[in-house]
Design a protein around this motif. Sequence first.
Motif, short mmCIF file in Angstrom:
data_model
loop_
_atom_site.label_atom_id
_atom_site.label_comp_id
_atom_site.label_asym_id
_atom_site.label_seq_id
_atom_site.Cartn_x
_atom_site.Cartn_y
_atom_site.Cartn_z
N GLU A 1 -1.74 -1.59 -4.87
CA GLU A 1 -2.93 -1.10 -5.56
C GLU A 1 -4.01 -0.65 -4.58
O GLU A 1 -4.87 0.16 -4.91
CB GLU A 1 -3.48 -2.19 -6.48
N THR A 2 -3.96 -1.20 -3.37
CA THR A 2 -4.87 -0.78 -2.30
C THR A 2 -4.05 -0.53 -1.04
O THR A 2 -2.87 -0.92 -0.96
CB THR A 2 -5.93 -1.87 -2.00
N LYS A 3 -4.69 0.09 -0.04
CA LYS A 3 -3.99 0.32 1.24
C LYS A 3 -3.55 -1.00 1.85
O LYS A 3 -2.42 -1.13 2.34
CB LYS A 3 -4.91 1.06 2.21
N LEU A 4 -4.43 -1.98 1.84
CA LEU A 4 -4.12 -3.27 2.46
C LEU A 4 -2.94 -3.95 1.79
O LEU A 4 -2.03 -4.46 2.46
CB LEU A 4 -5.36 -4.19 2.38
N ILE A 5 -2.92 -3.94 0.46
CA ILE A 5 -1.82 -4.55 -0.28
C ILE A 5 -0.52 -3.78 -0.02
O ILE A 5 0.56 -4.39 0.17
CB ILE A 5 -2.12 -4.60 -1.79
N GLU B 1 -4.01 6.51 -7.94
CA GLU B 1 -4.00 5.09 -8.32
C GLU B 1 -3.39 4.23 -7.22
O GLU B 1 -4.11 3.63 -6.43
CB GLU B 1 -3.24 4.91 -9.64
N THR B 2 -2.06 4.16 -7.15
CA THR B 2 -1.42 3.28 -6.18
C THR B 2 -1.16 4.00 -4.86
O THR B 2 -1.20 5.23 -4.77
CB THR B 2 -0.08 2.77 -6.73
N TYR B 3 -0.88 3.19 -3.83
CA TYR B 3 -0.55 3.71 -2.51
C TYR B 3 0.92 3.42 -2.21
O TYR B 3 1.41 2.31 -2.46
CB TYR B 3 -1.42 3.05 -1.43
N GLN C 1 -1.69 8.04 -1.12
CA GLN C 1 -2.11 7.65 -2.46
C GLN C 1 -1.40 8.54 -3.47
O GLN C 1 -1.31 9.77 -3.29
CB GLN C 1 -3.63 7.78 -2.62
#
Length: 246
Positions: free
Chosen positions: A41-45, A18-20, A14
């Motif tokens: 924006e998330t781990k999955l994305i 904010e972003t990953y 991270q």
Amino acid sequence: MIFEDLVYPAFIQQNDGETYGVYFPTLFPESGWDFPLCWGETKLIAIKNAEKELAYSLAGILYDNEELPKPIPIQRNKLSQGMELIDVKTSFEPYAEEIQEHLKHRHWHIYYYAEEYEEEIEAIGYKNDQGKWDILFGDYSEEEEILFFDSSHRRNPKWPFNIILFSVHTRSEAQEKFNQFVEKIVIKHRTSNEWLEREKHRLKYEKENNKIMFKSINKLVKMGHISAMEAAILKKEVTDPDFSLF
């Protein structure tokens, strides 16, 4: 370029809360520790984006006529806090149409730095219909055309001023042959007057570029986005690439 279910080790981290970012340090050893292949924006994305960007990267390697690198594990003792090890699996097929369109525009830039004259000499590679890379050179004057080339050299039909120096299979071949061309032809035959003209042109370009950068910096000060002190530092960085506060 078709490949299926290839898995490469990476780590996700991270950034700024904010972003990953997803990093591939063993796949890209020169930059993989410092620069992520993608964000989310998330781990999955982020991981989903990594699957696509990894497919693009591997397809590009194959398109360049190189062999795919083997997956090399990331040593845990090299990770710092906040870095989470993951495996990213990808395939060509889900992105085939996009990748093929993207690769149409792929090309190489190769350089030779003539240290004595402080000048960088450039050539560009484009893939031909036979699957090799045509190395194009257009960095010469009208007078030098006679000195540098003979009837064995071909012109590129799209850009007639560019001479096809040679065709190669890989980028390393291109760099080696381009180094030889510059050392044996360009540096040997280019006159001192031509080097001076090139230096004048480079300095003029740098001066004009600095004016544009200074104007942009002054605009940021006027808008209140940066302070006068910050502007002074930015201007110093523009005129002196080696400048550093640290």
